[in-house]
Design a protein around this motif. Structure first.
Motif, short mmCIF file in Angstrom:
data_model
loop_
_atom_site.label_atom_id
_atom_site.label_comp_id
_atom_site.label_asym_id
_atom_site.label_seq_id
_atom_site.Cartn_x
_atom_site.Cartn_y
_atom_site.Cartn_z
N LEU A 60 -0.03 5.11 5.95
CA LEU A 60 -0.52 3.82 7.05
C LEU A 60 0.24 3.38 8.25
CD1 LEU A 60 -2.27 1.33 4.61
CD2 LEU A 60 -3.39 2.41 6.45
N GLU A 62 -8.99 0.32 0.28
CA GLU A 62 -7.59 0.22 -0.32
C GLU A 62 -7.77 0.59 -1.89
OE1 GLU A 62 -8.71 -4.25 0.30
OE2 GLU A 62 -8.70 -2.35 1.48
N MET A 100 -7.62 4.79 -1.57
CA MET A 100 -6.91 5.77 -1.11
C MET A 100 -5.86 6.13 -1.67
SD MET A 100 -5.88 3.43 2.22
CE MET A 100 -5.29 1.99 1.97
N PHE A 148 0.87 -1.23 -0.13
CA PHE A 148 0.06 0.02 -0.08
C PHE A 148 0.76 1.29 -0.07
CE2 PHE A 148 -3.60 -2.53 1.88
CZ PHE A 148 -4.33 -2.60 0.85
N HIS A 194 -10.37 4.32 4.17
CA HIS A 194 -9.10 3.09 4.33
C HIS A 194 -9.39 2.07 3.49
CE1 HIS A 194 -6.84 4.65 8.02
NE2 HIS A 194 -6.65 5.59 7.26
#
Lengths: 669, 317
Positions: B216, B206, B209, B125, B204
């Motif tokens: 994070l 995935e 964002m 991420f 939040h």
């Protein structure tokens, strides 16, 4: 040495380089002598050259005649402010690169160290020859020496076929360019047959001829600088060469072409037309956009930097174009502003790009890997290289308070003044050009984050990276030298502008120093403070103060406890190095947005493939758009005249006979 | 440099640092009202910051010193940015030190550091967020620069103080170019501050964002600093919008009386601006990430158009 003129001092330093090279080849396998004595001595010579060039900057132009060369055709040398500036650039960058090279060349590497030492130092000396030459003959000799030595340096690892191919391409483009330069000198010398630059300066405005000379010179020097569409050799040759050589070629050798463009456009030719400037700007912008977009999608770290060099050369050419436009409308102060931006960017690029190339050299040594997709996490193994590379990355991305930002700032400022140009059409073109420059700068930021983030940050993508070691002591000194250069050039803009003042006075008849220095050393205000000002020193100091203040206040009011744990990553339990963005993944948005730029070949596996392979190749559309048609045309032409080649000696004698008769007839009349 | 300029500068900086979380709280409150939810307290941002500062930092095992230093650098960048933007007075100590181009550079510096910090731990991420943030950045940054250029061409200066003085204290002139620039600026600000329609500050999820994905891995005081820096950025952008497009009421002199009045005017403008932001966010839907380049490309074109309009229509007179 005080009683010697700067030109003599510089010639001594350049001769020292030659001597070092010869000593190196005399003991080709003496590794200790070459790497611990000769290369550091070469670095000292570079330092001396830079100091002497500073002296030449303020002195009156000096000439010297060397009794070499052909009979009746000695080498003329001349040192003026423009030459001195580029010699300073050469010396200062070479000092860092040579000391790095002392630690870099290893026993196992490719050609014999003595040969490398000879070629490298002759390369350096020939570049100083290019900057000093004052006649076409000396210039071309130095230019060709430079091209040949760099060719041999590029092909150090000549056993690898790709490297041989890259070297051949480089040699070919270099010589096509050299033909352009030679023809341009021919046009400027006219029929008088006097090939000194003095004679060319006297060359008066004769209709179309200045334009012809300018276009030929731009073609020739553009081939060396990597201006579109002659950039094709650059992303091949730079990655092929050993890192110090890539650094030298990208940092300094490309600038010899810029020097040539400036010398011809502003010194040898006495007139400029505004549309030359527009042409330069258009080609410069095309080069820069092309370079930065390609740089953003590369997966090889040295190719990425090579494309980034194309981008920077594009910006420099835009600056020259803007200067030509301002000069042709007789606006000397603005011409000085844009010329200052151009030269500033030259020296900035020399420092930060050499720094980055050398950093990739250290990474290459530590990991034997050039592919971005197999690197990562080196910040833990190679802290020195990482932090020094970060300096280069911030400078290269054009971020304050380092040097890249200053030249970008000056360039954007000069664009804001184009509103005063008397040509109505230009008002419409120039906002678009300014917007493109802004876009290029922002894209450079993207590219640099990709480069640094993928190589140095994150988790290692391969097992073997755990054994990577940091750069050695000499390598660190070299990197540190270049990084401090980036830092100082960024913090002391007024000192640099004062240095550039004689150059802009020589070329466009005006300088910024008087206006710039009126506000103290820390405040850069090239035209006036109300108009625009920027103070990197205050900027840096307040940034550092704020950072420290916040740190201590937070620690004082609360605490500075820190615990270590597994990464959170939204709760996904499995984390491997392969799950991070690869270089390909990071470049994906650029690929999507700029898809018309690329010629892309994708191979995607089918869902039922037992051994799935995913491959994607980017090709330069210019290969297919320009080079292959030209190659086909040449082939076609040769086939047309192939009937001349009969293979029997009688026919060839007949050809000679006919030629002789024709010439006799012609000369008789 | 006189004493009043110093006082105005310090006041402005203190105001920015203290009021910025309040502005974020106000926008959240307006948004809650508009969406028929019950709103968190107005001071919720401060409570959150206080809580986060108390908590321990939990850093990933392979987080490097770059990761640990980045929040402080980002916070310092945003503090400096809000000190440069003229809000209470155009006579500021910092204003000669950095002009509009340097301000864009400062935002870019903060962006580069946050993106690098996002890549540092090496999670999927983090690098995804960094990539998207740089994508938004490389389109938004030139657009912002072109907005500034339009204003600089009108005022013949890139110094923010001079721009504001020229726009606020000369006879009222209608600039069509500024209308284009204003729309472009609004679009850029939405993208840069991670607001809907480009990003969603409260998600939040995935797939969508951007900003949140990069941060994070941050916790404790680091997260607090980043959140605070984000609200400072929103504050700085709001003040920039006010300074460029509604500069009436920013005094040239920094004497106590005009400072007081300027403070009052600024606060009322920010209250209104915060409401408008909440209105835009409520009225629009979050875009797919692939649409963001189109959105920002439009902003960029509008900003270039603004410059062209100025060059063609407004320079002749």
């Amino acid at each position: 040495m005080t009683d010697l003129l700067p030109i003599d001092q510089i010639m001594i330093a350049a001769t020292c380089w030659l001597v070092i090279g010869v000593v190196g080849i005399a003991f080709p396998r003496n590794f200790f002598l070459i790497s611990r004595v000769l290369f550091p001595l070469g670095a000292l010579c570079g330092l001396a050259l830079a100091l002497f060039a500073l002296g030449g900057m303020v002195a009156e132009p000096q000439v010297a005649v060397l009794p070499f060369g052909l009979p009746d055709l000695p080498f003329h040398l001349r040192l003026d402010a423009l030459s001195s500036f580029f010699l300073f650039l050469l010396g200062a960058t070479a000092a860092g690169i040579s000391i790095y090279a002392a630690g870099y060349f290893r026993k196992s590497a490719g050609a014999a160290p003595g040969l490398q030492c000879l070629l490298y130092h002759v390369f350096l000396a020939s570049m100083s020859g290019v900057f000093l030459a004052d006649d076409a003959y000396a210039f071309m000799v130095a230019w060709e020496t430079m091209a040949l030595t760099s060719f041999f340096l590029v092909t150090s690892d000549h056993k690898i076929p790709e490297i041989r191919r890259a070297g051949y391409l480089y040699l070919l483009v270099a010589h096509i360019g050299a033909v352009g330069i030679l023809l341009s000198f021919g046009v400027m010398a006219g029929s008088a047959g006097d090939y000194t630059f003095d004679a060319m300066r006297a060359f008066a405005d004769r209709g179309i001829w200045p334009t012809v000379a300018f276009l030929l010179a731009f073609f020739g020097f553009g081939a060396k600088a990597g201006v579109l569409p002659l950039h094709i050799w650059l992303p091949e040759a730079h990655p092929a060469a050993p890192s110090p050589v890539s650094a030298m070629m990208s940092g300094v050798m490309l600038k010899t072409a810029i020097y040539g463009m400036l010398r011809v456009s502003f010194d040898l030719l006495q007139v400029q037309f505004w549309w030359w400037g527009i042409l330069l700007m258009a080609l410069g912008l095309a080069t820069a956009i092309f370079g930065v977009v390609f740089s953003a999608v590369q997966t090889d770290m040295k190719r990425l930097l090579a494309y980034s060099s194309i981008e920077n050369i594009g910006l420099i050419v835009v600056g020259i174009g803007l200067t030509v436009t301002f000069k042709s409308f007789e606006m000397p102060l603005l011409a000085a502003l844009s010329l200052t931006a151009t030269l500033y960017h030259c020296i900035n690029h020399a420092f930060f790009k050499s720094l980055l190339f050398l950093a990739t050299g250290s990474v290459l040594h530590a990991t034997r890997e050039r592919n971005l997709g197999k690197l990562g996490g080196l910040i833990h193994r190679m802290p020195w290289v990482t932090w020094l590379a970060l300096v280069g990355v911030i400078a290269s991305a054009g971020l304050p308070p380092l040097n890249g930002f200053v030249s970008e700032w000056l360039l954007l400022q000069s664009f804001l003044f184009t509103a005063g140009l008397p040509q109505g059409y230009l008002h419409m073109l120039l906002p678009v050009a300014a917007a493109s420059v802004a876009l290029i700068a922002a894209l450079a930021g993207f590219t640099m984050v990709k480069f640094f983030g993928v190589v140095f940050l994150g988790q290692p993508r391969e097992e073997k990276l755990g054994q990577a070691h940091d750069a050695g002591r000499l390598e660190r000194i070299g990197l540190l030298w270049l990084a401090s250069g980036c830092f100082l050039l960024g913090i002391l803009p007024n000192a640099v502008i004062a240095l550039l003042d004689p150059v802009t006075r020589l070329l466009v008849g005006s300088g910024l120093s008087a206006a710039a220095s009126g506000h103290g050393w820390w405040m850069l205000a090239p035209i006036s403070e109300a108009r625009a000002s920027y103070s990197p020193a205050i900027f840096l100091v307040s940034l550092v103060c704020f950072t420290l203040l916040v740190y201590f206040v937070v620690r004082g009011f609360y605490h500075d406890r820190i615990k270590r744990g597994a990464a959170w990553d939204c709760g996904f339990p499995l984390q491997t190095g392969r799950m991070q963005d690869t270089a390909e993944g990071f470049g994906q948005p650029i690929r999507q947005i700029f898809s018309p730029f690329f010629r892309m070949i994708s191979e995607r596996p089918s869902p039922f493939d037992a051994q799935p392979r995913y491959r994607r190749v980017f090709e330069d559309p210019i290969w297919y758009g320009v080079y292959l048609p030209v190659a086909r045309l040449v082939e076609f032409g040769t086939r047309l005249i192939a009937f001349l080649q009969e293979g029997r000696i009688a026919f060839y004698l007949l050809y000679s006979f006919i030629t002789l008769i024709t010439l006799l007839v012609l000369t008789r009349g | 440099m006189n004493l009043y300029a110093l006082i105005a500068q310090l006041l402005e900086l203190a105001l920015a640092l203290l009021v910025a979380p309040l502005l974020t709280g106000w926008v959240n409150q307006c948004r809650a009202w508009l969406q028929n939810r019950s709103a968190p307290p107005l001071l919720q941002s401060y409570y959150t910051l206080h809580k986060l500062f108390h908590k321990d930092v939990l850093a990933a095992h392979n987080a490097s010193s770059l990761f640990l230093a980045a929040p402080y650098i980002i916070f310092a960048c945003m503090a400096l940015a809000s000190a440069i933007v003229p809000t209470l007075s155009t006579e500021l100590v910092f204003s000669p030190a950095a002009d509009a181009i340097a301000l864009v550079g400062l935002f870019a510096l903060a962006r580069v550091f946050i993106a690098l910090a996002g890549m540092d731990v090496g999670t999927s991420f983090g690098s995804l967020g960094a990539r998207r943030e740089m994508l938004v950045g490389f389109l938004a940054e030139p657009a912002l620069l072109m907005v500034f250029f339009t204003a600089s061409l009108i005022s013949q200066s890139t110094s923010l103080s001079t721009i504001v003085e020229a726009l606020a204290h000369t006879d009222f002139v209608l600039y069509p170019s500024l209308a284009f620039a204003g729309v472009a600026f609004t679009m850029v600000s939405l993208a840069e501050n991670a607001r809907i329609p480009v990003d969603n500050p409260t998600t939040h999820l995935e797939l969508t964002m951007i900003h949140e994905a990069m941060i994070l891995e941050y916790s404790g005081r680091h997260l607090a600093l980043i959140e605070w820096a984000a609200s400072l950025k929103l504050f700085a952008y709001s003040c920039l919008g006010i300074a460029l497009f509604f500069p009436v009421g920013i005094p040239a002199l920094a004497d106590p009386a005009s400072l007081g009045l300027a403070l009052l005017i600024l606060v009322s403008k920010l209250v209104l601006g915060g409401f408008l932001l909440a209105l835009i966010e409520t009225a629009s839907a979050k875009m797919r990430i692939f649409r963001a380049p189109e959105f920002l490309g439009t902003a960029f074109l509008l900003a270039v158009l603004a410059m062209l309009v100025h060059m063609l229509l407004e320079t002749g007179s």
